[in-house]
Structures are given as C-alpha cells and as structure tokens.
Write an enzyme that holds these catalytic residues in place. Structure first.
Site, mmCIF file in Angstrom:
data_model
loop_
_atom_site.group_PDB
_atom_site.id
_atom_site.type_symbol
_atom_site.label_atom_id
_atom_site.label_comp_id
_atom_site.label_asym_id
_atom_site.label_seq_id
_atom_site.Cartn_x
_atom_site.Cartn_y
_atom_site.Cartn_z
ATOM 1 N N ASP A 120 0.775 -1.249 0.000
ATOM 2 C CA ASP A 120 0.000 0.000 0.000
ATOM 3 C C ASP A 120 0.808 1.303 0.000
ATOM 4 O O ASP A 120 1.798 1.407 0.718
ATOM 5 C CB ASP A 120 -0.851 0.101 1.268
ATOM 6 C CG ASP A 120 -1.518 -1.182 1.662
ATOM 7 O OD1 ASP A 120 -1.475 -2.139 0.895
ATOM 8 O OD2 ASP A 120 -2.089 -1.223 2.762
ATOM 9 N N GLU B 64 -10.394 -2.537 4.427
ATOM 10 C CA GLU B 64 -9.092 -2.015 4.824
ATOM 11 C C GLU B 64 -8.865 -0.662 4.163
ATOM 12 O O GLU B 64 -9.560 -0.292 3.223
ATOM 13 C CB GLU B 64 -7.962 -2.936 4.327
ATOM 14 C CG GLU B 64 -8.023 -4.345 4.814
ATOM 15 C CD GLU B 64 -6.883 -5.189 4.255
ATOM 16 O OE1 GLU B 64 -6.356 -6.003 5.019
ATOM 17 O OE2 GLU B 64 -6.508 -5.057 3.075
HETATM 18 C C1 FRU Z 1 -3.732 -3.761 2.994
HETATM 19 C C2 FRU Z 1 -3.024 -4.149 4.262
HETATM 20 C C3 FRU Z 1 -3.372 -3.155 5.333
HETATM 21 C C4 FRU Z 1 -2.244 -3.289 6.280
HETATM 22 C C5 FRU Z 1 -1.088 -3.495 5.346
HETATM 23 C C6 FRU Z 1 -0.003 -4.326 5.898
HETATM 24 O O1 FRU Z 1 -3.113 -4.096 1.815
HETATM 25 O O2 FRU Z 1 -3.430 -5.447 4.620
HETATM 26 O O3 FRU Z 1 -4.634 -3.356 5.902
HETATM 27 O O4 FRU Z 1 -2.086 -2.157 7.062
HETATM 28 O O5 FRU Z 1 -1.619 -4.105 4.179
HETATM 29 O O6 FRU Z 1 1.110 -4.318 5.060
#
Ligand code: FRU
Length: 705
Positions: free
Chosen positions: A46, A246
């Site tokens: 992300d 998320e």
């Molecule tokens: C989304 C996620 C988030 C988390 C991150 C961990 O892609 O699962 O929810 O904070 O990646 O790398």
C-alpha cells in the site's frame, strides 16, 4: 564457478555503470515499469502516506527491506516534484528490531503537515510532519509508554519529522495513541487498522478514519493535537462487504466543479471481494457527506437487494424444490448425503444474504466442520455464460464451484469470505456443445470452511451484482489513498497496482509491485448521480512523445495491423457505438503488447452487446504463476452523447491501465509479456465498426534523467 565469475563481472560492471546513470541502468529489467513507481528492489504494498509539502510530493509505502514477499513491514519513501519522476529516499520507518528480532511493524497509515504545530512536536518555527500508522506487534509486550499489547495486536501510533519528511521519530512516550478498539468491539484488536488522517477546517479538528476490518465498519475519531483521540462515530457496513474492509480514506470534492455543492467520497479497500469477475482485492467508493463527526452515504449511493439473472436465462438449479439434494437431482457425498438446501443461515452462522427465493446450497450444515460435494446431472453447454450466485469461503481448492468437462475442471469460482452471495459468471463460449457437470465442493473444516450457492443459470449475457461503486474495475488497483496538502478541492489518488490473491507470486525480480499512475479524481454528475471520474495527472505530458502514430478509418471489419509500436504507450482510441449483431460476438478494440505471431497479446476492447469495456489478459505473456491470473475483466461503459466510445489506454512494461469515457470507468491490470511483444493491432468482430480513430504515442522512461 561460471556463475561466480559472471556474478563478479556483474558486480564490477554495475559499479562502473552506477556512476554514469545508476537508476536507468537498474530500471531496465524485463517487466520493469518505465513510468509507474516501483522500489529499486524488494516488496512493496500500500501507499501509506501521500503528502504534498513545500513543492514535493512524498510517497511513503509499505515496504519489506529484506525480501520480495510481504514481511518486516516498514515505510519506504520516495519523492517527486511532478508526480512523474521519482527519487528513492532512505526508509522512513524501519520495522523495530529489524532484521533479527522484530517487535513492531509499521502498517498502513497516512501523513500530514501540522502547520499550526497543534501537536507541539515543532520547535523554532519548523512545521512538524506527523504520520499516523498501525503498529503491528508480533509479540505481547510492555511498551515504553507503559501500555501493554497482546500478540498480533494492531493499534494506532504516531511519528513526526522535523526535517520535511526525511527522518522520523516515533512518539514512544505515548504510543500507541489509540490502543484498543472501542468497548463494543474490543475483541477486534487484531483487525483494527489503517488510519487516514486529515485536517477538517470547519471544526478545526484532526480526523482519523480507521477500519474494523472484519466487521466492515469505519470508525471516525477526532483530535485537537494528533495525540489525544476521541471516537466520534462509525459507518458501515454498506454495499460491498466481501472479505475485510481495509485502507479507508475520506475526502471532499465539489460536484461538477461547483464550490457550493461539495460532497465527500469514502474509498474503501476490500480483500477479497473486489469487482465482479475479479478475484481478490478491490476498491469501492461511497459518495456522501461528512460533518466533522460522521459520514453519511447518499441514498442513491447505496445498493441493496439482489439483481435478478438476465432475462434470457434458463434456470438450471434454483434449489427451491422441497427434498434432499438427491431428490433435486444432485449427487451428494460426505456429510451432504441426506441433506437439503438451507432456508438461509444454519444455527451458529451469521446472516446469509443475497440468494434468490427461499432456498440455497449452504454447506455450513453442522458448522464449518461439514465436508462433502454435490455433483449435478450432465448437461449440454448451449449458451455463452453460466451464471450463479456464490458466497462463503474463498479457497479454490476447498470451497469452490467447478465446471467439469470430460472429468477435468475447466472453470472454478469461490465466495469472498462473506455470507453475502453475489453473481459470478463463466464465459463458456469456447465450450459450446460440450457435455459438462457442475460440482460444488466443501473439503475445508477451518474458518470460512463452507460455500453458499444459488440460481445456477444459462444465458447469453453475464449476470451482474450491483453491490457497489468501484473505483477501478480491474484486478490490480488496491489500498488507494488521496494526497494530503494539495489546494482545497484538488484530489490526486494512487493505488497499489497489485492484488493479494497472487501479489507475492508475480514474476518480477528484484522488486515486487508497482503503484498505479497518480490519478486526478473529481465528481461529475453522470446519469443523475455524482460519479467519481479519474484522469492521469497533467504532468504526464512531459514524458509522452509529441509525435503520434495516427490512423483513422470510416469503417473497420476484422483487423488492421499497426506494426511494432513499443512497450510503453499512451493510446487514444475512439469509435462509434453500434447495435450488437444478432448472433455471435460483437466486439471492437485494440491488441497491445503482442508478439509478431500474436501468440502473446492483451486485448483491450468494447463489447457492444453488453456495453462493457474489457481487458483480456488470458494469453498476455507469463500467466502461469497463478491459476486465477489469466482472465478477462469487464466494466460498464456507456457511449457519450455523440454515440462515441472513448478509451485512453496506458501500456507499460508490465501493466495496462484504461480510462474509459471521461474517466468514469477505469480498469487496471498487470501483464507480463515477453520483450518481443511490441506489436499492436485493431480488431473488430461481428458487423464493422464505424468512425475509428487511434493515436499512439510512446512514453519515455521516467528513470532516464
Ligand atoms: C492492505 C493491508 C493493510 C495493512 C497493510 C499491511 O493491503 O493489509 O490493511 O495495514 O496491508 O502491510
């Protein structure tokens, strides 16, 4: 020995080259995106902090400094002056205890400039930048702040920078600043994450939007100082609720550019449970209002109820009959012997929704422990699509629906770890007149070890669930975030151009994952509804060649070769809409990244019968690393008032991003074609296509200077 010698040569060679043009030299591997951001090496997911500050666009991102798969989550960092050319920067927040004894990882969050120094972190007039992120603690521990966390807990922490984002200090005196989810949800401490923070001018408060991932809820907190946070409201679940929620984001946008009509957009990541026809991750948006404490969705932005199957459907199995599966013509095995369709949820199961009529297949009979299979009678494939509603577990091996021809599985589908059934479709046009059976399989006894199925039907159209507005209809756009620090009413978003379904398997070395193009987003009224519209940011111009290959035809039947056009391209394609042919497929589009023999190719086109944009990457190159990767994706796209379809297509060394119409429909897909795949060709099936215009421009590498 030979390998060692080569490695030595490579080392020496690279050393010398580095001095000349370090970045370019390294940014020319097979599949290396030329104008999409990638880290030099290792794993990225992300965007975790998009901040424009003092003329610099910061891009922080989830990064594993130690390898090409997810792990040791840290905040990587890159900067840009034009959102186009990026400079790698040192890691901003390195997993605590890295590499040997990691005690805290830095998950997704966001960053702001605290211009009024509300946090008090600034001194001598320096504006502190403050980041809020999810701390992930692999072990139970007592923290320096005196707070105690449990193993695998996710809690919200802050860090600040006093040198405009280059180095960061975690606020150990009080972290995590939001320790636990609020009382009714205190059991959700493992699924509480991804704070998106921003300044809300009218109420003079900081806002943090967080997700309770498993519950499909957003929690909204407010603060005066970025340190002390109070819960203000919650939102959800609404619309798409597959998998987990998320990476939420909310931001304002004026509708049609009118400053007196500002709406708010919530962008929410779902994994799995992305757009219809994709597998894995996706991003939905909800249009509504935010008053400083709570977000409310516009009534016309909410979807409810299950869309019926297309009107030409022949129902194969609706499971409405009274009696056992065997009575209804299905052959059961295992625990399903003697069982019957369910009338909704079984005892101990969350509410099951989205099925049609009174009954459905639901293998939660005695809980997730139930296993068995159901096999249909043989049938003849006579229409283009097999449509069905499916929910439950997301496991292609153990909770799935299979189409079998000659005993071989030829198509598969699963739920999205959600009790809500939604439509899935198999395009079986290549299997017409074959004899087949459908098999419903539940061999899983763990969490989500069940499957829900209903309304299996045959049609010449795909069935669609209208459950959400999708930010992007392709499989590779996730965890999108909008920039902070831009002038009011200007929003630019970037998404992770990958998918959790196969993200760790994509065949790129020594990096894994790219970011999408930065997209300017706005709201326009389309069909009476405020609709998210996306276009690449303007600075783009600087790397798109002015010279274009321009061709036009008043009418195209079959194909028009365009020759070898390259691997990094901007393509503008327009053509007239038409009535679909009475029989057969009726499509128009462009083949890109094709080898001379067309054995490798990616098709970007339009289906006149269904009024859908599509990308077909089933033979796009290396597709073998994951069974769900080779596929075709569809998205609704209407012609403009003049009856034209317009597509803007961005091709890179390992991706295709399409902006349809004014940008109200976008579709992003990764592809992994060979180096020889530089050819393009126009195609048209059914009757001919009118008023075709194509302009192709090369895009140069952003790592050249
Ligand atoms: C989304 C996620 C988030 C988390 C991150 C961990 O892609 O699962 O929810 O904070 O990646 O790398």
């Amino acid at each position: 020995m030979l390998i060692m010698f080569n490695a030595l040569l490579l080392l020496l060679g690279l050393g010398a080259f580095q001095a000349v043009s370090a970045e370019k030299a390294r940014y020319n591997e097979l599949y290396r995106p030329q104008y999409h951001f990638t880290p030099l090496k290792n794993w990225m997911n992300d965007p975790t902090g998009l901040l424009y500050h003092k003329g610099i666009y910061h891009l922080f991102y989830q990064y594993n400094p130690g390898g090409t798969t997810w792990g040791a989550m840290s905040w990587g960092h890159a900067t840009s002056r034009d959102l186009t050319h990026w400079k790698q920067q040192p890691i901003a927040l390195l997993a605590r205890g890295y590499p040997d004894n990691i005690t805290e990882m830095f998950f997704t969050g966001s960053a702001v400039a605290d211009v009024d120094n509300t946090s008090g972190f600034g001194h001598s007039g320096q504006t502190p930048l403050v980041a809020m992120y999810t701390s992930y603690y692999p072990y139970a521990q007592n923290l320096p702040s005196g707070k105690t966390v449990q193993a695998n807990q996710q809690a919200q922490s802050i860090a600040y920078s006093l040198d405009d984002g280059m180095t960061w200090t975690t606020y150990d005196a009080a972290n995590p600043v939001i320790l636990d989810p609020p009382a009714p949800y205190s059991d959700q401490f493992l699924n509480f994450r991804d704070p998106a923070i921003f300044w809300h001018k009218p109420t003079k408060k900081w806002i943090a939007v967080l997700s309770l991932a498993q519950l499909h809820k957003l929690l909204i907190y407010t603060s005066k100082d970025l340190k002390n946070w109070a819960l203000a409201s919650e939102f959800g679940p609404v619309n798409a609720v597959g998998g987990v929620w998320e990476c939420p984001n909310i931001f304002p946008l004026s509708v049609d550019g009118h400053n007196d009509n500002v709406k708010w957009v919530a962008m929410i990541g779902l994994n799995p449970g992305g757009p219809p026809g994709t597998v894995g991750s996706g991003t939905q948006y909800v249009v509504g209002n935010f008053n400083g404490t709570s977000f409310t969705a516009d009534a016309d932005g909410l979807f409810s109820g299950t869309t019926p199957p297309p009107s030409d459907s022949i129902i194969f199995a609706d499971f409405e009959g009274v009696g056992t599966f065997a009575d209804l013509g299905w052959t059961p095995t295992g625990d399903l012997i003697g069982q019957s369709p369910a009338t909704g949820a079984w005892p101990g199961q969350n509410p099951v929704t989205g099925y049609l009529g009174k009954r459905l297949v639901n293998t939660f009979v005695n809980g997730d422990a139930t296993t068995g299979t159901l096999t249909s009678k043989f049938f003849n494939i006579s229409m283009r699509y097999i449509n069905f509603l499916v929910g439950g577990g997301h496991d292609f091996n153990n909770t799935a629906v299979h189409l079998k021809v000659d005993g071989q599985i030829v198509r598969s589908a699963t739920g999205t770890n959600s009790e809500t059934l939604s439509w899935q479709s198999w395009d079986v046009s290549s299997l017409l007149n074959r004899t087949a059976v459908i098999e419903i399989v539940d061999t899983s006894t763990g969490g989500w070890g069940h499957i829900n199925v209903d309304e299996i039907s045959f049609s010449n159209s795909m069935a669609r669930s209208q459950v959400a507005n999708w930010v992007d209809w392709g499989p590779d756009f996730y965890a999108a975030q909008a920039y902070r620090g831009l002038s009011s009413d200007e929003q630019v978003a970037i998404g992770w151009m990958n998918n959790w379904e196969y993200g760790g398997l994509i065949p790129t070395i020594p990096w894994r994952s790219a970011m999408s193009l930065p997209r300017r987003v706005s709201l326009k009224t389309i069909n009476g509804k405020a609709t998210l519209v996306q276009v690449p940011t303007e600075n783009w111009g600087s790397i798109v060649s002015r010279k274009a290959l321009k061709r036009s035809w008043s009418s195209v039947k079959e194909t028009k070769s365009l020759g070898s056009v390259g691997k990094a391209l901007q393509i503008e394609l327009s053509f007239s809409d038409r009535e679909p042919a009475a029989v057969g497929s009726s499509q128009f589009g462009i083949i890109v990244r094709a080898t001379p023999d067309l054995k490798q190719q990616t098709r970007v086109g339009y289906d006149f019968a269904t009024k859908e944009l599509f990308i077909d990457r089933s033979i796009s190159g290396n597709v073998s690393f994951d069974g769900t990767f080779p596929d075709t994706y569809y998205a609704p796209l209407a012609a403009n008032a003049k009856g034209q379809i317009k597509l803007r297509i961005y091709v890179d060394w390992s991706s295709v991003e399409v902006f349809g119409g004014q940008g109200e429909t976008t579709m992003t897909t990764q592809i992994f074609p060979s180096d020889r795949a530089t050819f393009a060709e126009i195609f048209s099936t059914g009757v001919s296509t009118q008023n075709v215009q194509v302009e192709i421009r090369k895009i140069s590498s952003t790592w050249d200077d």
